[in-house]
Design an enzyme around this catalytic site. Sequence first.
Site, short mmCIF file in Angstrom:
data_model
loop_
_atom_site.label_atom_id
_atom_site.label_comp_id
_atom_site.label_asym_id
_atom_site.label_seq_id
_atom_site.Cartn_x
_atom_site.Cartn_y
_atom_site.Cartn_z
N ASP A 1 2.80 -0.30 11.89
CA ASP A 1 2.78 -1.59 12.59
C ASP A 1 4.09 -2.37 12.46
O ASP A 1 4.12 -3.56 12.75
CB ASP A 1 1.62 -2.44 12.03
CG ASP A 1 1.73 -2.66 10.53
OD1 ASP A 1 2.53 -1.96 9.88
OD2 ASP A 1 1.01 -3.53 10.00
N ARG B 1 -5.06 -1.86 8.88
CA ARG B 1 -5.03 -3.31 8.62
C ARG B 1 -5.45 -4.04 9.88
O ARG B 1 -6.60 -4.00 10.24
CB ARG B 1 -3.65 -3.77 8.14
CG ARG B 1 -3.73 -5.10 7.41
CD ARG B 1 -2.38 -5.58 6.99
NE ARG B 1 -1.80 -4.81 5.92
CZ ARG B 1 -1.82 -5.20 4.64
NH1 ARG B 1 -2.38 -6.32 4.30
NH2 ARG B 1 -1.26 -4.47 3.71
N ARG C 1 0.31 -4.66 -5.23
CA ARG C 1 0.26 -5.93 -4.52
C ARG C 1 0.55 -6.96 -5.61
O ARG C 1 -0.17 -7.01 -6.61
CB ARG C 1 -1.10 -6.20 -3.92
CG ARG C 1 -1.68 -5.01 -3.15
CD ARG C 1 -1.53 -5.13 -1.68
NE ARG C 1 -2.25 -4.05 -0.99
CZ ARG C 1 -1.84 -3.52 0.14
NH1 ARG C 1 -0.73 -3.94 0.71
NH2 ARG C 1 -2.54 -2.59 0.72
N GLY D 1 0.84 -1.21 0.00
CA GLY D 1 0.00 0.00 0.00
C GLY D 1 0.88 1.25 0.00
O GLY D 1 1.85 1.32 0.75
N THR E 1 4.54 2.68 5.28
CA THR E 1 3.14 2.26 5.40
C THR E 1 2.44 3.18 6.38
O THR E 1 3.05 3.62 7.37
CB THR E 1 3.01 0.79 5.90
OG1 THR E 1 1.65 0.57 6.32
CG2 THR E 1 3.90 0.47 7.08
N ASP F 1 0.25 2.29 8.38
CA ASP F 1 -0.28 1.52 9.52
C ASP F 1 0.56 1.63 10.80
O ASP F 1 0.07 1.32 11.88
CB ASP F 1 -0.40 0.04 9.14
CG ASP F 1 -1.33 -0.18 7.96
OD1 ASP F 1 -2.21 0.67 7.74
OD2 ASP F 1 -1.16 -1.19 7.25
N ASP G 1 5.69 -4.81 5.96
CA ASP G 1 6.28 -6.10 6.35
C ASP G 1 6.14 -7.16 5.26
O ASP G 1 7.03 -8.00 5.09
CB ASP G 1 5.74 -6.59 7.69
CG ASP G 1 4.23 -6.69 7.74
OD1 ASP G 1 3.56 -6.21 6.80
OD2 ASP G 1 3.70 -7.24 8.72
P1 ADP Z 1 3.06 -4.36 2.70
O1 ADP Z 1 4.45 -4.42 2.17
O2 ADP Z 1 2.54 -2.96 2.78
O3 ADP Z 1 2.88 -5.15 3.96
P2 ADP Z 1 1.81 -6.51 1.17
O4 ADP Z 1 1.60 -7.42 2.33
O5 ADP Z 1 0.74 -6.44 0.12
O6 ADP Z 1 2.09 -5.01 1.61
O7 ADP Z 1 3.17 -6.96 0.46
C1 ADP Z 1 3.63 -6.24 -0.66
C2 ADP Z 1 4.19 -7.19 -1.67
O8 ADP Z 1 5.30 -7.90 -1.12
C3 ADP Z 1 3.24 -8.29 -2.12
O9 ADP Z 1 2.29 -7.87 -3.06
C4 ADP Z 1 4.22 -9.29 -2.70
O10 ADP Z 1 4.70 -8.85 -3.96
C5 ADP Z 1 5.36 -9.21 -1.69
N1 ADP Z 1 5.19 -10.20 -0.62
C6 ADP Z 1 4.36 -10.13 0.45
N2 ADP Z 1 4.44 -11.26 1.19
C7 ADP Z 1 5.33 -12.07 0.57
C8 ADP Z 1 5.83 -13.38 0.83
N3 ADP Z 1 5.44 -14.10 1.87
N4 ADP Z 1 6.72 -13.91 -0.05
C9 ADP Z 1 7.12 -13.20 -1.13
N5 ADP Z 1 6.69 -11.96 -1.42
C10 ADP Z 1 5.81 -11.39 -0.60
O1 F6P Z 2 -1.32 -1.21 4.57
C1 F6P Z 2 -1.92 -0.01 4.19
C2 F6P Z 2 -3.41 -0.20 4.02
O2 F6P Z 2 -3.98 1.04 3.63
C3 F6P Z 2 -4.15 -0.76 5.24
O3 F6P Z 2 -4.38 0.22 6.22
C4 F6P Z 2 -5.39 -1.31 4.61
O4 F6P Z 2 -5.92 -2.38 5.36
C5 F6P Z 2 -4.91 -1.82 3.27
O5 F6P Z 2 -3.69 -1.14 3.00
C6 F6P Z 2 -5.86 -1.60 2.14
O6 F6P Z 2 -5.30 -2.12 1.00
P1 F6P Z 2 -5.97 -2.08 -0.44
O7 F6P Z 2 -5.95 -0.67 -0.87
O8 F6P Z 2 -5.09 -2.96 -1.27
O9 F6P Z 2 -7.33 -2.61 -0.25
#
Ligand code: ADP
Ligand code: F6P
Length: 329
Positions: A136, A178, A78, A17, A132, A134, A109
């Site tokens: 977190d 989140r 994502r 995000g 982010t 969040d 994360d």
């Molecule tokens: P954030 O980085 O904000 O926590 P996401 O959880 O959507 O957001 O993770 C961002 C991107 O990181 C994912 O769309 C994917 O490309 C990669 N990613 C997330 N989790 C994994 C994982 N377990 N293994 C490999 N790539 C990952």
């Molecule tokens: O991690 C940032 C965030 O905005 C969270 O607060 C929320 O739960 C999520 O992303 C929403 O993601 P998306 O825009 O992909 O629905």
Amino acid sequence: MAIKSKINRIGVLTSGGDAPGMNAAIRAVVRTAIFNGKEIYGFYQGYEGIVNKNFVPMQSHSVSKIISQGGTILKSSRFPEFKDRLVREKAYKNLRELGIDGLVVIGGDGSFRGADLLYKEYGLPIVGVPGTIDNDIYGTDFTIGFDTAINTAVQAIDKLRDTADSHNLAFFVEVMGRDAGFIALNTAIATGAEATLIPEIPTTIESLCEYLQFERRKNKTSGIIIVAEGGDLGSAMDIAAKVKERIPDYETRVTTLGHIQRGGSPTCNDRVLASVLGCEAVKALLEGRTAVMVGQMQNETVFTPFAEACSRHNEINTKWYDISHILSI
Ligand code: ADP
Ligand code: F6P
């Protein structure tokens, strides 16, 4: 003085995000790389850009005047396909072909989980920057974007309070986060909310109703109830409906702030944090650090292994939760 390093060409991407301040972080990464005589390539849309070879070589002027802009000029995505080992193999091959020998990943994360795998499987030096809204992520007091998001939410909730007061309404306001309650707790204190629901402190509809009916709170003409997304009781809409069933004379309204919290020009705090962390990330990479996230704790730059940053969470300050209750009488 430029840092001596075997790393000559660095890649940078934003993933997950988006968050206000990501542009300021990109700017810092690009300028620090160039300051140290290194080349820097920006990959579009997170890991997807590496897999699709969607990139741009960046110069100092590529990041002119972006420090004040929300969003991310490199775009974000994502890209769940990155969880597939074969997709990561393709990504690594592309990075090798392009001569990238170090990577800076700006994200949350999830993004660091992907980065950690890429490092473990191929030994590619990678440093993460926490971006982010969040807040977190373990290993930093604040994440880039959080300060802007809470200020955006506070402005919006102040406006809701005006109309709530005029019409004697109880507003259930859902904020993002989140599964973390940082945005909710901070905005609740700053807007003088009557109640706060966060995933870290479970409650029941019965005790919420009891709380709302308690003494002076009951006699207030308007109410703001902040609901963090991701809680056990469901969305603000679900909760408002259940409260209305139990307290029928309560005139309720629901507002979900949504993605407005992710946009807008970053605050001064976010710009400074992003600039410092972006710069420190490149310096760390050139100095030989890898598979770590750079953060700031009590004004010091700290490095946390990806594995730890991904597996642990920042704790909510429960004293602040109590304070929000005391002040809401
Ligand atoms: P954030 O980085 O904000 O926590 P996401 O959880 O959507 O957001 O993770 C961002 C991107 O990181 C994912 O769309 C994917 O490309 C990669 N990613 C997330 N989790 C994994 C994982 N377990 N293994 C490999 N790539 C990952
Ligand atoms: O991690 C940032 C965030 O905005 C969270 O607060 C929320 O739960 C999520 O992303 C929403 O993601 P998306 O825009 O992909 O629905």
